[in-house]
Design a protein around this motif. Sequence first.
Motif, PDB file in Angstrom:
ATOM      1  N   SER A 148       8.351  -3.341  26.621  1.00 22.57           N
ATOM      2  CA  SER A 148       7.928  -2.269  26.213  1.00 22.57           C
ATOM      3  C   SER A 148       7.601  -1.556  24.887  1.00 22.57           C
ATOM      4  CB  SER A 148       9.066  -2.028  27.710  1.00 22.57           C
ATOM      5  OG  SER A 148      10.404  -2.764  26.437  1.00 22.57           O
ATOM      6  N   TYR A 149       7.799  -2.373  24.395  1.00 20.67           N
ATOM      7  CA  TYR A 149       8.139  -2.234  22.674  1.00 20.67           C
ATOM      8  C   TYR A 149       5.906  -2.194  21.924  1.00 20.67           C
ATOM      9  CZ  TYR A 149      12.755  -2.356  22.655  1.00 20.67           C
ATOM     10  OH  TYR A 149      14.234  -2.229  23.005  1.00 20.67           O
ATOM     11  N   ALA A 150       6.037  -0.746  21.418  1.00 18.14           N
ATOM     12  CA  ALA A 150       5.509  -1.308  20.343  1.00 18.14           C
ATOM     13  C   ALA A 150       5.200  -2.053  19.581  1.00 18.14           C
ATOM     14  CB  ALA A 150       4.657   0.359  19.924  1.00 18.14           C
ATOM     15  N   ILE A 151       4.349  -3.184  19.349  1.00 11.34           N
ATOM     16  CA  ILE A 151       4.969  -4.259  17.984  1.00 11.34           C
ATOM     17  C   ILE A 151       3.525  -4.040  16.762  1.00 11.34           C
ATOM     18  CG2 ILE A 151       5.142  -6.088  17.525  1.00 11.34           C
ATOM     19  CD1 ILE A 151       7.354  -5.409  19.141  1.00 11.34           C
ATOM     20  N   GLY A 152       4.591  -3.699  15.666  1.00 12.97           N
ATOM     21  CA  GLY A 152       3.707  -3.819  13.984  1.00 12.97           C
ATOM     22  C   GLY A 152       4.079  -4.830  13.133  1.00 12.97           C
ATOM     23  N   TRP A 153       2.667  -5.404  12.715  1.00 14.09           N
ATOM     24  CA  TRP A 153       3.313  -5.456  11.672  1.00 14.09           C
ATOM     25  C   TRP A 153       3.242  -5.302  10.120  1.00 14.09           C
ATOM     26  CZ3 TRP A 153       4.558 -10.946  11.399  1.00 14.09           C
ATOM     27  CH2 TRP A 153       4.165 -11.637  12.918  1.00 14.09           C
ATOM     28  N   PHE A 154       3.614  -5.379  10.125  1.00 19.48           N
ATOM     29  CA  PHE A 154       3.795  -4.396   8.133  1.00 19.48           C
ATOM     30  C   PHE A 154       4.438  -6.049   7.362  1.00 19.48           C
ATOM     31  CE2 PHE A 154       4.934   0.074   8.638  1.00 19.48           C
ATOM     32  CZ  PHE A 154       4.928   0.442  10.122  1.00 19.48           C
ATOM     33  N   ARG A 155       3.691  -5.871   5.525  1.00 20.20           N
ATOM     34  CA  ARG A 155       3.597  -6.645   4.401  1.00 20.20           C
ATOM     35  C   ARG A 155       3.799  -5.476   3.539  1.00 20.20           C
ATOM     36  NH1 ARG A 155      -3.084  -7.918   3.492  1.00 20.20           N
ATOM     37  NH2 ARG A 155      -3.435  -5.444   3.016  1.00 20.20           N
ATOM     38  N   GLN A 156       4.231  -6.601   2.864  1.00 15.60           N
ATOM     39  CA  GLN A 156       5.200  -6.292   1.125  1.00 15.60           C
ATOM     40  C   GLN A 156       4.454  -7.119  -0.043  1.00 15.60           C
ATOM     41  OE1 GLN A 156       8.799  -4.890   0.880  1.00 15.60           O
ATOM     42  NE2 GLN A 156       8.155  -3.809  -1.429  1.00 15.60           N
ATOM     43  N   ALA A 157       3.353  -6.723  -0.751  1.00 16.34           N
ATOM     44  CA  ALA A 157       3.125  -7.994  -1.201  1.00 16.34           C
ATOM     45  C   ALA A 157       4.020  -8.008  -3.193  1.00 16.34           C
ATOM     46  CB  ALA A 157       1.682  -7.356  -2.575  1.00 16.34           C
ATOM     47  N   PRO A 158       4.383  -8.235  -4.087  1.00 17.21           N
ATOM     48  CA  PRO A 158       4.818  -8.456  -4.602  1.00 17.21           C
ATOM     49  C   PRO A 158       4.597  -7.208  -5.916  1.00 17.21           C
ATOM     50  CG  PRO A 158       3.402 -10.824  -4.850  1.00 17.21           C
ATOM     51  CD  PRO A 158       2.759  -9.736  -3.267  1.00 17.21           C
ATOM     52  N   GLY A 159       5.655  -6.767  -6.150  1.00 20.19           N
ATOM     53  CA  GLY A 159       5.576  -5.283  -7.057  1.00 20.19           C
ATOM     54  C   GLY A 159       4.852  -4.191  -6.492  1.00 20.19           C
ATOM     55  N   LYS A 160       4.532  -4.452  -4.947  1.00 19.98           N
ATOM     56  CA  LYS A 160       4.123  -3.207  -4.655  1.00 19.98           C
ATOM     57  C   LYS A 160       5.022  -2.683  -3.625  1.00 19.98           C
ATOM     58  CE  LYS A 160      -0.698  -4.282  -6.335  1.00 19.98           C
ATOM     59  NZ  LYS A 160      -2.274  -4.432  -5.098  1.00 19.98           N
ATOM     60  N   GLY A 161       4.865  -1.946  -2.454  1.00 21.63           N
ATOM     61  CA  GLY A 161       5.447  -1.343  -1.717  1.00 21.63           C
ATOM     62  C   GLY A 161       4.907  -1.750  -0.862  1.00 21.63           C
ATOM     63  N   ARG A 162       5.809  -1.788   0.951  1.00 20.65           N
ATOM     64  CA  ARG A 162       5.379  -2.527   1.793  1.00 20.65           C
ATOM     65  C   ARG A 162       4.276  -1.240   2.521  1.00 20.65           C
ATOM     66  NH1 ARG A 162      10.628  -1.776   4.372  1.00 20.65           N
ATOM     67  NH2 ARG A 162       9.836   0.355   5.414  1.00 20.65           N
ATOM     68  N   GLU A 163       3.063  -1.630   3.615  1.00 18.98           N
ATOM     69  CA  GLU A 163       2.319  -0.915   4.142  1.00 18.98           C
ATOM     70  C   GLU A 163       2.009  -1.993   5.502  1.00 18.98           C
ATOM     71  OE1 GLU A 163      -1.600  -1.755   2.621  1.00 18.98           O
ATOM     72  OE2 GLU A 163      -1.424  -3.770   2.334  1.00 18.98           O
ATOM     73  N   GLY A 164       1.500  -1.140   6.249  1.00 18.00           N
ATOM     74  CA  GLY A 164       1.542  -1.078   7.105  1.00 18.00           C
ATOM     75  C   GLY A 164      -0.488  -1.855   7.657  1.00 18.00           C
ATOM     76  N   VAL A 165      -0.249  -3.263   8.737  1.00 18.28           N
ATOM     77  CA  VAL A 165      -1.305  -3.612   8.916  1.00 18.28           C
ATOM     78  C   VAL A 165      -1.438  -3.267  10.112  1.00 18.28           C
ATOM     79  CG1 VAL A 165      -1.735  -5.644   9.074  1.00 18.28           C
ATOM     80  CG2 VAL A 165      -0.189  -5.695   7.492  1.00 18.28           C
ATOM     81  N   LEU A 166      -1.488  -3.886  11.104  1.00 20.70           N
ATOM     82  CA  LEU A 166      -1.592  -3.750  12.284  1.00 20.70           C
ATOM     83  C   LEU A 166      -0.436  -3.377  13.646  1.00 20.70           C
ATOM     84  CD1 LEU A 166      -4.691  -6.359  12.804  1.00 20.70           C
ATOM     85  CD2 LEU A 166      -4.724  -3.665  13.189  1.00 20.70           C
ATOM     86  N   CYS A 167      -1.139  -2.523  14.174  1.00 20.97           N
ATOM     87  CA  CYS A 167       0.029  -2.624  15.612  1.00 20.97           C
ATOM     88  C   CYS A 167      -0.554  -1.825  17.207  1.00 20.97           C
ATOM     89  CB  CYS A 167       0.662  -1.202  15.139  1.00 20.97           C
ATOM     90  SG  CYS A 167       1.958  -0.416  16.229  1.00 20.97           S
TER      91      CYS A 167
ATOM     92  N   ASP B 278      -3.195  -1.763  23.000  1.00 25.81           N
ATOM     93  CA  ASP B 278      -4.023  -0.865  22.652  1.00 25.81           C
ATOM     94  C   ASP B 278      -3.217  -1.151  20.806  1.00 25.81           C
ATOM     95  OD1 ASP B 278      -4.188   2.207  25.088  1.00 25.81           O
ATOM     96  OD2 ASP B 278      -5.768   0.497  24.447  1.00 25.81           O
ATOM     97  N   SER B 279      -4.459  -1.256  20.290  1.00 32.30           N
ATOM     98  CA  SER B 279      -4.449  -1.817  18.892  1.00 32.30           C
ATOM     99  C   SER B 279      -4.675  -0.384  18.186  1.00 32.30           C
ATOM    100  CB  SER B 279      -4.995  -2.422  18.188  1.00 32.30           C
ATOM    101  OG  SER B 279      -5.996  -2.884  18.616  1.00 32.30           O
ATOM    102  N   THR B 280      -3.685  -0.497  16.906  1.00 27.47           N
ATOM    103  CA  THR B 280      -3.836   0.710  16.206  1.00 27.47           C
ATOM    104  C   THR B 280      -3.543   0.059  14.693  1.00 27.47           C
ATOM    105  OG1 THR B 280      -2.569   2.047  17.312  1.00 27.47           O
ATOM    106  CG2 THR B 280      -2.641   2.608  14.696  1.00 27.47           C
ATOM    107  N   ASN B 281      -4.858   0.456  13.558  1.00 26.46           N
ATOM    108  CA  ASN B 281      -5.106  -0.883  12.930  1.00 26.46           C
ATOM    109  C   ASN B 281      -4.535   0.675  11.423  1.00 26.46           C
ATOM    110  OD1 ASN B 281      -5.794  -1.197   9.900  1.00 26.46           O
ATOM    111  ND2 ASN B 281      -7.709  -2.093  11.138  1.00 26.46           N
ATOM    112  N   TYR B 282      -3.445   0.103  10.171  1.00 31.06           N
ATOM    113  CA  TYR B 282      -2.743   0.984   9.408  1.00 31.06           C
ATOM    114  C   TYR B 282      -3.776   0.583   8.038  1.00 31.06           C
ATOM    115  CZ  TYR B 282       1.122   0.847  12.219  1.00 31.06           C
ATOM    116  OH  TYR B 282       1.991   1.948  13.369  1.00 31.06           O
ATOM    117  N   ALA B 283      -4.144  -0.488   7.665  1.00 29.32           N
ATOM    118  CA  ALA B 283      -4.887  -0.956   6.965  1.00 29.32           C
ATOM    119  C   ALA B 283      -6.610  -0.553   6.827  1.00 29.32           C
ATOM    120  CB  ALA B 283      -4.130  -2.038   6.065  1.00 29.32           C
ATOM    121  N   GLU B 284      -6.755  -0.190   5.825  1.00 26.16           N
ATOM    122  CA  GLU B 284      -8.510  -0.205   6.443  1.00 26.16           C
ATOM    123  C   GLU B 284      -9.001  -1.419   5.969  1.00 26.16           C
ATOM    124  OE1 GLU B 284     -10.251   1.685   7.289  1.00 26.16           O
ATOM    125  OE2 GLU B 284     -11.940   1.243   7.082  1.00 26.16           O
ATOM    126  N   SER B 285      -8.019  -2.307   4.474  1.00 29.50           N
ATOM    127  CA  SER B 285      -8.928  -3.589   3.953  1.00 29.50           C
ATOM    128  C   SER B 285      -8.326  -4.705   4.867  1.00 29.50           C
ATOM    129  CB  SER B 285      -7.737  -3.737   2.748  1.00 29.50           C
ATOM    130  OG  SER B 285      -6.101  -3.989   3.413  1.00 29.50           O
TER     131      SER B 285
END
Length: 119
Positions: free
Chosen positions: A31-50, A56-63
């Motif tokens: 019953s939840y949306a599940i997202g993956w986020f990531r944080q690279a060394p020395g960088k801020g956190r960014e969303g990846v996919l949900c 239905d999937s949502t792409n947070y990161a163009e890369s």
Amino acid sequence: QLQLVESGGGLVQPGGSLRLSCAASGFTLDSYAIGWFRQAPGKGREGVLCISSSGDSTNYAESVKGRFTISRDNAKNTVYLQMNGLKPEDTAVYYCTAGLSCHGGMRYWGKGTLVTVSS
């Protein structure tokens, strides 16, 4: 106690693949949306996919477009992040999150799993 536990991280060579898993305990993921986020060394956190509760999937990161996919197996109470064509810039701690929507704040966070892409 409600928990999300990530697994599957590790060291992989550029161009390789990994599949991360996110398993829930204390609640069901269906019953939840599940997202993956990531944080690279020395960088801020960014969303990846949900992925929404309806699949239905949502792409947070163009890369990661065309390289990463997200899927869920409600019977196993697990969500997966399949990562192909890995690049050194994908090196990060990857976090699994759960919330009501892919477009809102995430309520639950795992502790993360480290992915290192290096030759």
